[in-house]
Design an enzyme around this catalytic site. Structure first.
Site, short mmCIF file in Angstrom:
data_model
loop_
_atom_site.label_atom_id
_atom_site.label_comp_id
_atom_site.label_asym_id
_atom_site.label_seq_id
_atom_site.Cartn_x
_atom_site.Cartn_y
_atom_site.Cartn_z
CG PHE A 129 87.37 -1.99 21.50
CD1 PHE A 129 87.19 -1.45 20.24
CD2 PHE A 129 87.96 -1.18 22.47
CE1 PHE A 129 87.57 -0.15 19.93
CE2 PHE A 129 88.35 0.13 22.18
CZ PHE A 129 88.15 0.64 20.91
CG ASP A 214 92.40 -5.66 26.57
OD1 ASP A 214 92.31 -4.96 27.61
OD2 ASP A 214 92.14 -5.22 25.44
CE LYS A 243 87.70 1.08 28.88
NZ LYS A 243 87.02 2.28 28.42
N1 PLP Z 1 90.98 -2.75 25.66
C1 PLP Z 1 89.75 -2.82 26.14
C2 PLP Z 1 89.23 -4.11 26.69
C3 PLP Z 1 88.92 -1.68 26.16
O1 PLP Z 1 87.69 -1.76 26.65
C4 PLP Z 1 89.44 -0.47 25.65
C5 PLP Z 1 88.61 0.75 25.62
O2 PLP Z 1 87.41 0.72 25.66
C6 PLP Z 1 90.74 -0.45 25.15
C7 PLP Z 1 91.48 -1.60 25.18
C8 PLP Z 1 91.33 0.82 24.60
O3 PLP Z 1 91.61 1.69 25.64
P1 PLP Z 1 91.90 3.24 25.34
O4 PLP Z 1 90.65 3.81 24.79
O5 PLP Z 1 92.30 3.79 26.68
O6 PLP Z 1 93.02 3.26 24.36
#
Ligand code: PLP
Length: 398
Positions: A129, A214, A243
């Site tokens: 994700f 990520d 986050k």
């Molecule tokens: N990358 C990862 C690993 C995530 O867990 C998330 C959100 O849950 C995102 C990207 C996307 O982040 P945002 O919701 O702040 O755009």
């Protein structure tokens, strides 16, 4: 009132008025133990006095000036992140999805600036994700999220998680980078073993690819070290954060080595709000707290205690809990009943968890949570298990 909100979320009929430490309070005084932390965001719990003070002082001084001017606050945050990571440079944005967009843009620009614009594709993993922007939907490749939003953005190739053979087979002369979460968060706390992370680093080195981590969910201490890659003793070329970085203020960041971001000249990337002074002030305070001696020792000690207690619960309730997964305070229970039912039972005991893929419920307390709050959480989770087990037995006896 809710009729005016676009119906993109299946919200609970539950609102909070106040938060303190590990607890959230409703307007009528009900108290919930927050093991969701706003989906792994409020890393230092609610109303942390250092964050409150820093924000209150900054709010009275200056909120926003744009990126047209120097920003001492951004410079301070970038210097701290760089000093404590692999990176040489930081770029600030507003969210995880945006940070990942930036990461992919940096990787593509790197190759374009080297005279190889044909190298633009990024290998990502099943169950990932990376966010909800159009390109990150394509990187994520989850059918459910892509449905109805037109053709996928070009340039992402997907392989099964932890399958190194498939990674090697997916590399072509057009591949620019490999992008991976050290632990898949939304995918269900699926851990990438450290030897696989090391092998990915090696594959990148041998094939002239950039490694993008990520760490939107795993970063900022969630796994018990500031960044999850530290467990594997490797370094990425580019990393995204969000986050926990702002402790509840919206901020994302892309970190990169000088080499990886060598294509990023003035005008190549930008944002109106990114690096907003209030958000950066919060992140500076978060980092100051996390970088104090002993902070991560405490996270590791208390999270091992919590994990052990959860493992004992899974031994006592094998019909309900299949497995405890994760690292540090990025944990999940893989449940044998629908995860939404398990989450609801926890909520009935005033414990907040967050569902994720692979039928899991994530438990992600504040990194600062004291052991006594964890112990209270365990006894409430056990109460939920007892009740669920009783219901299952009553069903079976019918
Ligand atoms: N990358 C990862 C690993 C995530 O867990 C998330 C959100 O849950 C995102 C990207 C996307 O982040 P945002 O919701 O702040 O755009």
């Amino acid at each position: 009132m809710s009729e005016a909100l676009m119906s993109t979320y299946a919200r609970q009929d539950l609102a909070f008025e106040r938060g303190e430490g590990s607890y959230l309070y409703t307007a009528d005084g009900r108290r919930y133990l927050d093991f969701g932390s706003g989906i792994a965001v409020t890393a230092l719990g609610h109303s942390h006095p250092r964050l409150v003070k820093a924000l209150q002082e900054q709010a009275a001084r200056l909120w926003h000036v744009s990126n047209l001017y120097k920003s001492p606050e951004q410079e301070e945050l970038a210097a701290k992140l760089v000093a404590h990571s692999f990176a040489d440079k930081a770029f600030f944005c507003n969210s995880g999805g945006e940070a990942n967009e930036g990461a992919v843009k940096i990787a593509r620009k790197y190759w374009a600036a080297k005279g190889k614009p044909e190298k633009y594709r990024v290998i990502t993993f099943d169950g990932a994700f990376h966010g909800r922007t159009l390109a990150m939907l394509s990187a994520t490749n989850n059918k459910k999220y892509l449905e109805g939003f037109g053709p996928k953005v070009e340039g992402f190739d997907h392989v099964p998680l932890n399958d190194l053979k498939a990674v090697k087979a997916a590399i072509t002369p057009e591949t620019a980078a490999i992008m991976v979460e050290p632990i898949q968060g939304e995918g269900g706390i699926r851990v990438v073993p450290t030897d696989v992370l090391r092998a990915l680093r090696q594959i990148c080195d041998e094939n002239d690819l950039l490694l993008i981590l990520d760490e939107v969910q795993t970063g900022m201490g969630r796994t018990g070290k500031l960044f999850a890659y530290e467990w594997a003793d490797i370094e990425p070329d580019i990393m995204s954060l969000a986050k926990g970085l702002g402790g509840g203020m919206p901020i994302g960041a892309v970190l990169a080595t000088d080499e990886a971001c060598s294509g990023m000249a003035p005008g190549t990337h930008g944002t109106t709000f990114g690096g907003n002074i209030l958000a950066v002030t919060a992140a500076n305070a978060v980092l100051d707290v996390m970088l104090e001696p002993g902070f991560f020792d405490g996270v590791q000690r208390r999270s091992s205690y919590f994990r052990q207690q959860l493992a004992m619960l899974s031994d006592r309730y094998p019909d309900l809990i299949e497995e405890v997964r994760g690292q540090g305070f990025l944990l999940a229970l893989k449940t044998r009943i629908p995860n939404g039912d398990f989450q609801a039972a926890l909520r009935d005991e005033h414990v907040l968890g967050v569902t994720a893929g692979d039928n899991t419920v994530r438990l992600m307390p504040a990194l600062t949570i004291p052991e006594k709050d964890l112990a209270e959480g365990i006894s409430r989770i056990e109460a939920a298990c007892r009740r669920l087990q009783g219901q299952m037995q009553a069903e079976a006896a019918k």
